[in-house]
Design a protein around this motif. Structure first.
Motif, mmCIF file in Angstrom:
data_model
loop_
_atom_site.group_PDB
_atom_site.id
_atom_site.type_symbol
_atom_site.label_atom_id
_atom_site.label_comp_id
_atom_site.label_asym_id
_atom_site.label_seq_id
_atom_site.Cartn_x
_atom_site.Cartn_y
_atom_site.Cartn_z
ATOM 1 N N VAL A 141 0.878 -1.058 0.040
ATOM 2 C CA VAL A 141 0.084 0.077 -0.021
ATOM 3 C C VAL A 141 0.957 1.166 -0.083
ATOM 4 N N GLN A 142 0.757 1.897 -0.892
ATOM 5 C CA GLN A 142 1.730 3.256 -1.075
ATOM 6 C C GLN A 142 0.981 4.461 -0.381
ATOM 7 N N LEU A 143 1.615 4.788 0.526
ATOM 8 C CA LEU A 143 0.932 5.881 1.416
ATOM 9 C C LEU A 143 1.822 7.018 0.680
ATOM 10 N N ILE A 144 1.066 8.399 0.438
ATOM 11 C CA ILE A 144 1.745 9.659 0.034
ATOM 12 C C ILE A 144 1.441 10.463 1.153
ATOM 13 N N PRO A 145 2.488 10.742 1.970
ATOM 14 C CA PRO A 145 2.367 11.863 3.104
ATOM 15 C C PRO A 145 2.438 13.176 2.541
ATOM 16 N N GLU A 146 1.592 14.034 3.129
ATOM 17 C CA GLU A 146 1.438 15.458 2.617
ATOM 18 C C GLU A 146 1.065 16.229 3.970
ATOM 19 N N PRO A 147 1.726 17.628 4.136
ATOM 20 C CA PRO A 147 1.227 18.473 5.351
ATOM 21 C C PRO A 147 -0.196 18.562 5.125
ATOM 22 N N TYR A 148 -0.733 18.214 6.256
ATOM 23 C CA TYR A 148 -2.414 18.413 6.429
ATOM 24 C C TYR A 148 -2.899 18.934 7.835
ATOM 25 N N PRO A 149 -3.790 20.063 7.992
ATOM 26 C CA PRO A 149 -4.088 20.177 9.362
ATOM 27 C C PRO A 149 -4.729 19.221 9.728
ATOM 28 N N ILE A 150 -4.458 18.914 11.354
ATOM 29 C CA ILE A 150 -4.959 17.947 12.030
ATOM 30 C C ILE A 150 -6.434 18.088 12.199
ATOM 31 N N ALA A 151 -6.734 19.335 12.401
ATOM 32 C CA ALA A 151 -8.269 19.780 12.678
ATOM 33 C C ALA A 151 -9.084 19.328 11.342
ATOM 34 N N ASP A 152 -8.490 19.438 10.283
ATOM 35 C CA ASP A 152 -9.319 18.955 9.129
ATOM 36 C C ASP A 152 -9.647 17.652 8.944
ATOM 37 N N LEU A 153 -8.509 16.664 9.511
ATOM 38 C CA LEU A 153 -8.728 15.279 9.414
ATOM 39 C C LEU A 153 -9.602 14.882 10.719
ATOM 40 N N MET A 154 -9.448 15.484 11.602
ATOM 41 C CA MET A 154 -10.527 15.301 12.717
ATOM 42 C C MET A 154 -12.171 15.700 12.371
ATOM 43 N N GLU A 155 -12.197 16.845 11.762
ATOM 44 C CA GLU A 155 -13.383 17.084 11.292
ATOM 45 C C GLU A 155 -13.968 16.221 10.382
ATOM 46 N N ALA A 156 -13.226 15.494 9.513
ATOM 47 C CA ALA A 156 -13.789 14.943 8.212
ATOM 48 C C ALA A 156 -14.070 13.585 8.877
ATOM 49 N N ALA A 157 -13.624 12.918 9.827
ATOM 50 C CA ALA A 157 -13.859 11.709 10.685
ATOM 51 C C ALA A 157 -15.100 12.049 11.211
ATOM 52 N N ILE A 158 -15.321 12.976 11.839
ATOM 53 C CA ILE A 158 -16.362 13.253 12.848
ATOM 54 C C ILE A 158 -17.465 13.308 11.922
ATOM 55 N N ASP A 159 -17.339 14.276 10.762
ATOM 56 C CA ASP A 159 -18.461 14.456 9.720
ATOM 57 C C ASP A 159 -18.969 13.248 9.023
ATOM 58 N N THR A 160 -18.143 12.153 8.926
ATOM 59 C CA THR A 160 -18.419 10.894 8.360
ATOM 60 C C THR A 160 -19.279 10.194 9.228
ATOM 61 N N LEU A 161 -19.162 10.349 10.560
ATOM 62 C CA LEU A 161 -19.837 9.286 11.624
ATOM 63 C C LEU A 161 -20.811 10.061 12.173
ATOM 64 N N GLN A 162 -21.152 11.346 12.105
ATOM 65 C CA GLN A 162 -21.969 12.134 12.797
ATOM 66 C C GLN A 162 -23.442 11.657 12.462
ATOM 67 N N PRO A 163 -23.891 11.395 11.109
ATOM 68 C CA PRO A 163 -25.197 10.973 11.036
ATOM 69 C C PRO A 163 -25.555 9.883 11.749
ATOM 70 N N LEU A 164 -24.786 8.673 11.727
ATOM 71 C CA LEU A 164 -24.880 7.475 12.611
ATOM 72 C C LEU A 164 -24.908 7.748 13.940
ATOM 73 N N ALA A 165 -24.180 8.771 14.520
ATOM 74 C CA ALA A 165 -23.930 9.102 15.885
ATOM 75 C C ALA A 165 -25.509 9.568 16.203
ATOM 76 N N ASP A 166 -25.881 10.445 15.460
ATOM 77 C CA ASP A 166 -27.417 11.004 15.687
ATOM 78 C C ASP A 166 -28.428 10.311 15.659
#
Length: 177
Positions: free
Chosen positions: A121-146
């Motif tokens: 599996v080739q991972l391509i690291p890039e600089p990324y804001p940690i807040a955006d990563l956290m928000e994307a994960a939360i947004d993905t699961l928020q409908p299920l959590a609701d």
């Protein structure tokens, strides 16, 4: 006729798989007069089948997560849950769009034959804001959590990290789910 698969552990510790097929020849009284058969090393086929099963298991899990988020968001929009809240409706559409994009990237990764053939599996690291990563994960699961009346709370951080964003979002989503 018979067919049996044996696991053979060789003196050097390696494991091989052997398929044995055979049949007995009978005389007029029904007695066995001759047995004949063939044994074939099927280790490569066995390993390919094992890898295929593992791959299917991983892929089904990886595809279900964004598909579930998309389905939940669209179901709530279709049901009119947020008709009186245009901001929340827009958020549900963003979640569906983000996960659709992620799903497309996952499918493209699956279709990348070089990656599959190499077994890496080739991972391509890039600089990324940690807040955006956290928000994307939360947004993905928020409908299920609701749906389950679970409240997801997080505090944004300003740090940047070197990561493959899709891999980290998938990992965070798996942990949260």
């Amino acid at each position: 006729p018979y067919c049996t698969i044996f696991r053979v552990i060789r003196p050097d510790g390696t494991t091989r798989y052997v398929e044995s097929r055979g049949e007995a020849a009978l005389n007029h009284q029904g007695q066995v007069v001759r047995v004949f058969g063939i044994a074939q090393d099927i280790s490569e086929r066995y390993e390919i089948d094992r890898m295929k099963d593992e791959f299917i298991g991983i892929v089904s899990h990886e595809l279900r997560t964004p598909m579930t988020a998309i389905q939940s968001s669209l179901t709530m929009l279709t049901a009119g849950t947020f008709d009186d809240d245009p901001e929340q409706s827009a958020q549900m559409l963003r979640i569906a769009q983000t996960n659709t994009d992620r799903l497309v990237r996952l499918v493209n990764d699956i279709l990348d034959l070089e990656r599959l053939e190499s077994g890496k599996v080739q991972l391509i690291p890039e600089p990324y804001p940690i807040a955006d990563l956290m928000e994307a994960a939360i947004d993905t699961l928020q409908p299920l959590a609701d749906q389950d009346q679970v409240q997801l709370i997080w505090e944004p951080h300003q740090a940047q990290v070197m990561v493959d964003p899709d891999a980290i979002i998938q990992t965070l989503t798996n942990l949260l789910s």
